[in-house]
Design an enzyme around this catalytic site. Sequence first.
Site, PDB file in Angstrom:
ATOM      1  N   GLY A  23       0.746  -1.205   0.011  1.00  7.33           N
ATOM      2  CA  GLY A  23      -0.082  -0.110   0.071  1.00  7.33           C
ATOM      3  C   GLY A  23       0.880   1.172   0.004  1.00  7.33           C
ATOM      4  O   GLY A  23       1.908   1.404  -0.714  1.00  7.33           O
ATOM      5  N   ASP A  43       7.969  -4.318   8.985  1.00  8.68           N
ATOM      6  CA  ASP A  43       6.449  -4.704   8.782  1.00  8.68           C
ATOM      7  C   ASP A  43       6.246  -5.893   9.732  1.00  8.68           C
ATOM      8  O   ASP A  43       6.886  -6.677   9.906  1.00  8.68           O
ATOM      9  CB  ASP A  43       5.952  -4.994   7.356  1.00  8.68           C
ATOM     10  CG  ASP A  43       4.492  -4.824   7.017  1.00  8.68           C
ATOM     11  OD1 ASP A  43       4.151  -3.816   6.421  1.00  8.68           O
ATOM     12  OD2 ASP A  43       3.699  -5.511   7.486  1.00  8.68           O
ATOM     13  N   ASP A  68       6.991  -5.560  14.926  1.00 13.41           N
ATOM     14  CA  ASP A  68       5.811  -4.976  15.640  1.00 13.41           C
ATOM     15  C   ASP A  68       6.081  -3.587  16.142  1.00 13.41           C
ATOM     16  O   ASP A  68       6.637  -3.822  17.453  1.00 13.41           O
ATOM     17  CB  ASP A  68       5.194  -5.771  16.274  1.00 13.41           C
ATOM     18  CG  ASP A  68       3.860  -5.466  17.169  1.00 13.41           C
ATOM     19  OD1 ASP A  68       3.771  -4.246  17.008  1.00 13.41           O
ATOM     20  OD2 ASP A  68       3.380  -6.585  17.831  1.00 13.41           O
ATOM     21  N   ASN A  95       4.467   4.827   9.273  1.00 13.76           N
ATOM     22  CA  ASN A  95       3.134   4.617   8.050  1.00 13.76           C
ATOM     23  C   ASN A  95       2.380   3.506   8.929  1.00 13.76           C
ATOM     24  O   ASN A  95       1.282   3.514   8.524  1.00 13.76           O
ATOM     25  CB  ASN A  95       3.856   4.438   6.777  1.00 13.76           C
ATOM     26  CG  ASN A  95       2.343   3.696   5.981  1.00 13.76           C
ATOM     27  OD1 ASN A  95       1.458   4.522   5.785  1.00 13.76           O
ATOM     28  ND2 ASN A  95       2.715   2.557   5.773  1.00 13.76           N
ATOM     29  N   ARG A 157     -15.181   5.524  13.823  1.00  9.03           N
ATOM     30  CA  ARG A 157     -13.653   5.624  13.874  1.00  9.03           C
ATOM     31  C   ARG A 157     -13.255   6.199  15.186  1.00  9.03           C
ATOM     32  O   ARG A 157     -12.243   6.918  15.185  1.00  9.03           O
ATOM     33  CB  ARG A 157     -13.377   6.535  12.616  1.00  9.03           C
ATOM     34  CG  ARG A 157     -13.213   5.881  11.115  1.00  9.03           C
ATOM     35  CD  ARG A 157     -13.268   7.081  10.181  1.00  9.03           C
ATOM     36  NE  ARG A 157     -12.983   6.483   8.823  1.00  9.03           N
ATOM     37  CZ  ARG A 157     -14.109   5.936   7.984  1.00  9.03           C
ATOM     38  NH1 ARG A 157     -15.165   6.040   8.710  1.00  9.03           N
ATOM     39  NH2 ARG A 157     -13.979   5.462   6.727  1.00  9.03           N
ATOM     40  N   TYR A 160      -9.590   4.910  15.703  1.00  8.08           N
ATOM     41  CA  TYR A 160      -8.749   5.237  14.474  1.00  8.08           C
ATOM     42  C   TYR A 160      -8.504   6.791  14.470  1.00  8.08           C
ATOM     43  O   TYR A 160      -7.302   7.254  14.428  1.00  8.08           O
ATOM     44  CB  TYR A 160      -9.305   4.714  13.286  1.00  8.08           C
ATOM     45  CG  TYR A 160      -8.433   5.090  12.045  1.00  8.08           C
ATOM     46  CD1 TYR A 160      -7.400   4.363  11.693  1.00  8.08           C
ATOM     47  CD2 TYR A 160      -8.777   6.102  11.355  1.00  8.08           C
ATOM     48  CE1 TYR A 160      -6.539   4.629  10.407  1.00  8.08           C
ATOM     49  CE2 TYR A 160      -8.147   6.302  10.158  1.00  8.08           C
ATOM     50  CZ  TYR A 160      -6.881   5.531   9.774  1.00  8.08           C
ATOM     51  OH  TYR A 160      -6.191   5.993   8.520  1.00  8.08           O
TER      52      TYR A 160
END
Length: 275
Positions: A23, A43, A68, A95, A157, A160
């Site tokens: 992504g 990642d 992590d 990110n 959300r 988030y």
Amino acid sequence: MTTSNSTSPAAAPVAVVTGGARGIGLAIGQWFLDHGYKVALLDIDQPTLAATEHALARPGDVLALHCDVSQPEQVDAAAAAVLARFGRVDALVNNAGVAVFKPVLETTFAEWRQVLSTNLDGAFLCSHAFGAIMVAQRSGAIVNIASISGLRASTLRVAYGTSKAALIHLTKQYAVELGNFGVRSNVICPGPVETEMAKLVHSVAIRSDYYDTIPLGRYGSTEEMANTVGFLCSKEASFINGQYLAVDGGFDASGVGLPTLRRNNPDLQDVGAAS
């Protein structure tokens, strides 16, 4: 005989991108590679990370690290590995992120902590570990990937959006202090972007709401996000510090999701009737 310093491993700038296996993160990593950087991709998804490393096929320029970012010891180990391999860090892009899309009162504390531990704690831990390297160099740039959901509330959300709003402020905190050592910190707030995650979680109705609300009438691309991040890490942005930039096609002027939420929730269908 080497004729250009840009090909020397000692001279090449180094970028670290978390959530770099796919992504937006992968597009950012590709931007750095295209502009002469060595790149460390971090990642948590080891199989996808390995596949990405294989597809890039640039073993001399890419270091793929399973990490992590919510775990301090893993972040510290990653920073040590990057320093051992490349000897410096010139850009950090935080990110890595996760999301839980549920109504406020249905979001559990465990889900809340899951989102904040990656989206906020992860940025804090990585900025500490890699920021210390840049402070020692007296140069570098941090770019955090927040969201338009951090600038204004939207539906489903709570964790988030809150994590991204906090990330925007965290960016300013680092900008104020690390700026004294020549390390800049900025943050971008993407609107909806055409990623695999978006395809999975954005229903037809939500996509329609976005299209109705974004002046440019489309989703952004991962390349557009990467170009913005690259600019903020470049010398062309050398006096930009502590700022957020909405990369959203104009969506910050409005919102999305409320009509769909009301249509789908019988308890809300009478909202506004009394007035």
